[in-house]
Design a protein around this motif. Structure first.
Motif, PDB file in Angstrom:
ATOM      1  N   HIS A 130       0.829  -1.198   0.000  1.00 51.29           N
ATOM      2  CA  HIS A 130       0.000   0.000   0.000  1.00 51.29           C
ATOM      3  C   HIS A 130       0.868   1.255   0.000  1.00 51.29           C
ATOM      4  O   HIS A 130       2.030   1.218   0.410  1.00 51.29           O
ATOM      5  N   LEU A 131       0.256   2.332  -0.432  1.00 54.11           N
ATOM      6  CA  LEU A 131       0.911   3.629  -0.333  1.00 54.11           C
ATOM      7  C   LEU A 131       1.237   3.886   1.133  1.00 54.11           C
ATOM      8  O   LEU A 131       0.434   3.595   2.016  1.00 54.11           O
ATOM      9  N   ARG A 132       2.420   4.376   1.405  1.00 50.73           N
ATOM     10  CA  ARG A 132       2.926   4.696   2.741  1.00 50.73           C
ATOM     11  C   ARG A 132       3.438   3.485   3.515  1.00 50.73           C
ATOM     12  O   ARG A 132       3.852   3.623   4.656  1.00 50.73           O
ATOM     13  N   ASP A 133       3.390   2.285   2.918  1.00 49.10           N
ATOM     14  CA  ASP A 133       4.073   1.144   3.534  1.00 49.10           C
ATOM     15  C   ASP A 133       5.576   1.397   3.424  1.00 49.10           C
ATOM     16  O   ASP A 133       6.053   1.887   2.399  1.00 49.10           O
ATOM     17  N   LEU A 134       6.300   1.079   4.448  1.00 50.76           N
ATOM     18  CA  LEU A 134       7.761   1.098   4.387  1.00 50.76           C
ATOM     19  C   LEU A 134       8.181  -0.339   4.133  1.00 50.76           C
ATOM     20  O   LEU A 134       7.888  -1.224   4.933  1.00 50.76           O
ATOM     21  N   ILE A 135       8.829  -0.564   2.994  1.00 48.90           N
ATOM     22  CA  ILE A 135       9.212  -1.939   2.699  1.00 48.90           C
ATOM     23  C   ILE A 135      10.692  -2.157   3.002  1.00 48.90           C
ATOM     24  O   ILE A 135      11.522  -1.279   2.791  1.00 48.90           O
ATOM     25  N   SER A 136      10.954  -3.337   3.529  1.00 48.08           N
ATOM     26  CA  SER A 136      12.322  -3.790   3.786  1.00 48.08           C
ATOM     27  C   SER A 136      12.560  -4.990   2.891  1.00 48.08           C
ATOM     28  O   SER A 136      11.756  -5.930   2.886  1.00 48.08           O
ATOM     29  N   VAL A 137      13.663  -4.941   2.138  1.00 44.19           N
ATOM     30  CA  VAL A 137      14.004  -6.027   1.228  1.00 44.19           C
ATOM     31  C   VAL A 137      15.200  -6.773   1.807  1.00 44.19           C
ATOM     32  O   VAL A 137      16.263  -6.190   2.004  1.00 44.19           O
ATOM     33  N   TYR A 138      14.995  -8.047   2.097  1.00 42.70           N
ATOM     34  CA  TYR A 138      16.029  -8.911   2.654  1.00 42.70           C
ATOM     35  C   TYR A 138      16.524  -9.831   1.542  1.00 42.70           C
ATOM     36  O   TYR A 138      15.734 -10.283   0.706  1.00 42.70           O
ATOM     37  N   ALA A 139      17.813 -10.115   1.520  1.00 46.04           N
ATOM     38  CA  ALA A 139      18.378 -10.968   0.477  1.00 46.04           C
ATOM     39  C   ALA A 139      19.563 -11.746   1.023  1.00 46.04           C
ATOM     40  O   ALA A 139      20.322 -11.229   1.842  1.00 46.04           O
ATOM     41  N   HIS A 140      19.690 -12.983   0.564  1.00 43.14           N
ATOM     42  CA  HIS A 140      20.882 -13.772   0.898  1.00 43.14           C
ATOM     43  C   HIS A 140      21.156 -14.751  -0.241  1.00 43.14           C
ATOM     44  O   HIS A 140      20.244 -15.167  -0.963  1.00 43.14           O
ATOM     45  N   ILE A 188      15.071 -13.600  -2.050  1.00 35.89           N
ATOM     46  CA  ILE A 188      14.604 -12.272  -1.671  1.00 35.89           C
ATOM     47  C   ILE A 188      13.298 -12.405  -0.886  1.00 35.89           C
ATOM     48  O   ILE A 188      12.437 -13.204  -1.250  1.00 35.89           O
ATOM     49  N   GLU A 189      13.165 -11.598   0.139  1.00 31.51           N
ATOM     50  CA  GLU A 189      11.921 -11.517   0.897  1.00 31.51           C
ATOM     51  C   GLU A 189      11.633 -10.044   1.151  1.00 31.51           C
ATOM     52  O   GLU A 189      12.540  -9.288   1.520  1.00 31.51           O
ATOM     53  N   VAL A 190      10.380  -9.642   0.944  1.00 39.01           N
ATOM     54  CA  VAL A 190       9.988  -8.249   1.145  1.00 39.01           C
ATOM     55  C   VAL A 190       8.932  -8.189   2.250  1.00 39.01           C
ATOM     56  O   VAL A 190       7.907  -8.864   2.181  1.00 39.01           O
ATOM     57  N   ILE A 191       9.226  -7.373   3.250  1.00 35.51           N
ATOM     58  CA  ILE A 191       8.321  -7.165   4.383  1.00 35.51           C
ATOM     59  C   ILE A 191       7.846  -5.711   4.359  1.00 35.51           C
ATOM     60  O   ILE A 191       8.664  -4.795   4.223  1.00 35.51           O
ATOM     61  N   ALA A 192       6.536  -5.517   4.480  1.00 34.65           N
ATOM     62  CA  ALA A 192       5.976  -4.164   4.544  1.00 34.65           C
ATOM     63  C   ALA A 192       5.626  -3.832   5.989  1.00 34.65           C
ATOM     64  O   ALA A 192       5.035  -4.650   6.698  1.00 34.65           O
TER      65      ALA A 192
END
Length: 129
Positions: free
Chosen positions: A65-75, A88-92
């Motif tokens: 959604h608009l205004r979600d802060l997303i964190s992108v994790y990768a290994h 890759i995993e994306v958490i909002a």
């Protein structure tokens, strides 16, 4: 590394121009952020330039959604002779950080490149942590 210790490779907040007709963030925008984060991890692992060659698996679990802060994790999940698979995993984060939702995940494949933009070998020894 536990979930509490892992750090995002990328954190970003989508803006109004990233919204599709349904009011959610464009899938292509999310894919781009994932590719950027995966490229950072693959480049570090290969100690040089890389190129995305495949997205082997990708699943959109929840909309962003608009205004979600997303964190992108990768290994790095696997290393071949010239290629690497990066998970890759994306958490909002929603509600001013009160709620965390896994929105997407995927497996991206990168190939290490030499100075002539041709595939080169990747060091097979695991990185020192």
């Amino acid at each position: 590394m536990t979930d509490n210790e892992r750090k995002p490779i990328l954190r970003v907040m989508p803006g109004p121009t990233d919204i599709n007709a349904n009011g959610h963030i464009f899938g292509g925008w999310v894919l781009s952020q994932m590719d950027i984060a995966a490229g950072i991890v693959a480049s570090r692992r290969s100690k040089g330039p890389v190129a995305t060659v495949a997205i082997e698996a990708m699943e959109f679990i929840q909309p962003i959604h608009l205004r979600d802060l997303i964190s992108v994790y990768a290994h790095v999940e696997r290393v071949g002779r010239t290629s690497m698979g990066v998970r890759i995993e994306v958490i909002a984060e929603r509600d001013l950080g009160e709620t965390q939702v896994k929105v997407t995940e995927g497996l991206f494949t990168f190939v290490a490149l030499d100075a002539n933009h041709r595939p080169r070998s990747v060091d097979q020894s695991p990185p020192i942590v």
